[in-house]
Design an enzyme around this catalytic site. Structure first.
Site, mmCIF file in Angstrom:
data_model
loop_
_atom_site.group_PDB
_atom_site.id
_atom_site.type_symbol
_atom_site.label_atom_id
_atom_site.label_comp_id
_atom_site.label_asym_id
_atom_site.label_seq_id
_atom_site.Cartn_x
_atom_site.Cartn_y
_atom_site.Cartn_z
ATOM 1 N NE ARG A 52 -3.380 0.120 2.736
ATOM 2 C CZ ARG A 52 -4.260 0.155 3.622
ATOM 3 N NH1 ARG A 52 -4.794 -0.878 4.161
ATOM 4 N NH2 ARG A 52 -4.834 1.206 4.149
ATOM 5 C CE LYS A 150 1.463 -22.070 9.925
ATOM 6 N NZ LYS A 150 1.908 -20.882 10.354
ATOM 7 C CG HIS A 180 8.043 -22.699 6.541
ATOM 8 N ND1 HIS A 180 6.950 -22.487 7.367
ATOM 9 C CD2 HIS A 180 9.293 -23.022 7.268
ATOM 10 C CE1 HIS A 180 7.573 -22.451 8.538
ATOM 11 N NE2 HIS A 180 8.747 -22.661 8.532
ATOM 12 C CE LYS A 184 11.413 -25.971 8.865
ATOM 13 N NZ LYS A 184 12.147 -24.871 9.272
ATOM 14 C CD GLU A 218 9.052 -21.184 17.016
ATOM 15 O OE1 GLU A 218 9.539 -20.377 16.225
ATOM 16 O OE2 GLU A 218 7.691 -21.458 17.047
ATOM 17 C CG ASP A 237 1.721 -20.254 14.468
ATOM 18 O OD1 ASP A 237 1.652 -19.785 13.303
ATOM 19 O OD2 ASP A 237 2.564 -20.267 15.121
ATOM 20 C CG HIS A 242 4.567 -25.999 10.470
ATOM 21 N ND1 HIS A 242 4.414 -25.614 9.185
ATOM 22 C CD2 HIS A 242 4.499 -24.735 11.117
ATOM 23 C CE1 HIS A 242 4.614 -24.166 9.065
ATOM 24 N NE2 HIS A 242 4.479 -23.920 10.068
ATOM 25 C CE LYS A 337 5.186 -18.613 18.182
ATOM 26 N NZ LYS A 337 6.276 -19.213 17.197
HETATM 27 C C1 BG6 Z 1 5.497 -20.458 10.958
HETATM 28 C C2 BG6 Z 1 4.730 -20.012 12.396
HETATM 29 O O1 BG6 Z 1 4.554 -21.112 10.298
HETATM 30 O O2 BG6 Z 1 6.541 -21.223 11.741
HETATM 31 C C3 BG6 Z 1 5.707 -19.184 13.722
HETATM 32 O O3 BG6 Z 1 3.700 -19.415 12.102
HETATM 33 C C4 BG6 Z 1 6.852 -20.017 13.712
HETATM 34 O O4 BG6 Z 1 5.094 -19.164 14.351
HETATM 35 C C5 BG6 Z 1 7.631 -20.566 12.372
HETATM 36 O O5 BG6 Z 1 7.816 -19.514 14.418
HETATM 37 C C6 BG6 Z 1 8.661 -21.783 12.756
HETATM 38 O O6 BG6 Z 1 9.275 -21.877 11.594
HETATM 39 P P1 BG6 Z 1 10.860 -22.577 11.680
HETATM 40 O O7 BG6 Z 1 11.137 -22.851 10.321
HETATM 41 O O8 BG6 Z 1 11.726 -21.466 12.123
HETATM 42 O O9 BG6 Z 1 10.616 -23.791 12.317
#
Ligand code: BG6
Length: 490
Positions: A52, A150, A180, A184, A218, A237, A242, A337
């Protein structure tokens, strides 16, 4: 040393909505640069960023060069190459809801000879449907691919709604839903391990596997994303996408072919075979947690700016797959987290030997375990029992057969970012590593009743210390079954 063969792709126009956002700055632009320096971005290709704010293309290129300096390792940042790369970037100011703002994009795309056109929605989910509507209205969607980040909905009902909104313009074969984790390196190696080797397949079932653990831990908290995250939580999330995808790839039957639909058909069967967790059972087999403050690190309640928040930042659960292959082998999933280390791994723990011939020895025989490490230090470790060397009696010890990918791939090896693979697959038109709509729905179908049980219980998430292994309830969940989690260590 291993050499990697770069497969050329057709010249493309990649239009990224939300180019000034965090994902574009931290990931998309840097990974496109990596593909550029490897010679995989054909000359006439264009990366057209939309957002924007009012910038000129030149201002945007300068910003992109700065973003590259931050995100790309010093070893790979070459100012001359960066300059050439940013000349592929273009910027167009676009307010999705303003019909006038679309003219410039239409003009740019009309004159393009590039063979592939992809629209990448790196924007808030509320904008997915309005953007797709515009692409349809302006006839830009024709022969293009749509890339969606997502979350794909918030629950089953909203996922279905989104599907029908997008489906009004795009058919499934043109939609690339990004998870994603599927890009990997180790996740793809899991496919190689399972389906390009004879060794493991005879053991890959409940007769030989005691249980499977999937962990994505994480160290970071939600940081500046607190308010956004508060409507989501760890289940939506991380688990819905994942972790369930990792579970599918670990558990699925061999597909007849490494191709998009064959793979996704098999993953779907796993999702459909997950034993539903509802009501009391859901509460017994799942644990949710929320991190507390630590010195110098605010707790979740502060970061979310919602002191009554019941959003979970940690989930552990026990899943069961109702199939001949897996009945009797539980899958323990865990993500959170602000945990002790940044680790993502799948651990296959095999059953114990039926009888020890060694009698009274110093070290008990531990069950073999295969650790598939997604990060850090991508690789595989197969833990086996060996004899302690030397003549001093017969003692056993657990030894890892270590296959760290970096060590086996030469000094120059750089673990590719998941997005490098995924973006190139979009350009190549290969949907194998993208989620199909029925998978997304099946995942929500399994998740929704758990979240409903949490809500109905009125019980808040269990607190856990920052930089710990998570709440005590998660330990109990597995200890109850006489098993233990693998330590969260990087
Ligand atoms: C994302 C989540 O899809 O994956 C995040 O929305 C998360 O909250 C992230 O931190 C983790 O990805 P990676 O590749 O760092 O394990």
């Amino acid at each position: 040393m291993m050499t990697s063969k770069i497969i050329p792709v057709d010249p493309f126009d990649l239009v990224i909505f939300g180019i000034t956002g965090d994902l574009a700055r931290r990931k998309l632009i840097p990974v496109l640069y990596y593909r550029f320096i490897d010679g995989q971005i054909p000359k006439s290709s264009r990366i057209i960023g939309l957002a924007r704010s009012a910038f000129s293309t030149q201002q945007f290129r300068n910003q992109a060069r700065e973003a590259l300096k931050q995100a790309v390792s010093e070893k790979h940042f070459d100012p001359a190459l960066a300059k050439r790369f940013v000349s592929c970037l273009h910027y167009i100011k676009n307010d999705v809801n303003s019909d006038e703002d679309w003219g410039e994009l239409q003009k740019m795309l009309k004159d393009s000879d590039n063979k592939v056109l992809a629209f990448y929605l790196s924007v808030a989910p509320v904008l997915f449907s309005p953007i797709v509507k515009q692409l349809g209205r302006l006839n830009l969607a024709k022969n293009s691919r749509l890339v969606v980040e997502k979350p794909f909905g918030h629950d089953l009902a909203s996922a279905r709604k989104l599907k029908s909104q997008i489906g009004a313009v795009y058919n499934e074969h043109a939609i690339y839903r990004i998870d994603h984790y599927l890009g990997k390196e180790t996740v793809q190696n899991l496919m190689a391990l399972r389906f390009a080797n004879k060794l493991f397949e005879p053991l890959w079932n409940t007769n030989h596997v005691d249980h499977i653990q999937i962990t994505a831990a994480e160290t970071l908290g939600v940081e500046g994303r607190g308010e956004y995250y508060d409507n989501i939580g760890a289940m939506r999330d991380m688990v819905q996408n994942h972790l369930l995808q990792l579970l599918c790839l670990t558990a699925m039957e061999p597909p007849y072919k490494f191709d998009a639909d064959a793979m996704r058909d098999e993953k779907l069967k796993v999702l459909r075979a997950l034993q539903p967790l509802t009501g009391e059972e859901a509460l017994r087999k799942t644990v949710r947690g929320q991190y507390l403050a630590a010195p110098g690190a605010p707790g979740y309640l502060e970061e979310s700016h919602n002191k009554d928040s019941q959003t979970e930042t940690f989930v552990a659960l026990k899943a069961q797959i109702n199939s001949w292959r897996w009945a009797g082998t539980p899958f323990y999933l865990r993500t959170g987290k602000r945990l002790r280390s940044q680790v993502a791994e799948i651990v296959i723990t095999f059953r114990s030997t039926p009888h020890s011939i060694f009698g009274e020895i110093d070290t008990p025989i531990r069950p073999n375990a295969l650790v598939i490490r997604l990060q850090p230090d991508e690789g595989l470790n197969l833990f086996i029992m060996t004899k302690d060397p030397g003549p001093g009696g017969f003692r056993l010890r657990e030894t890892p057969l270590d296959m760290t990918f970096a060590g086996n791939s030469g000094d120059d090896w750089r673990p590719p970012d998941a997005y490098e693979r995924l973006i190139m697959d979009i350009i190549r038109g290969n949907q194998t590593l993208f989620m199909r709509d029925d998978e997304v729905e099946a995942a929500w179908e399994w998740i929704d009743p758990i979240m409903m049980a949490w809500k109905n219980s009125g019980v808040p998430p269990e607190s856990y210390d920052s930089y710990s292994s998570g709440p005590a309830g998660a330990v109990e969940l597995i200890v109850r079954d006489n098993r233990r989690w693998r330590d969260i260590v990087a």
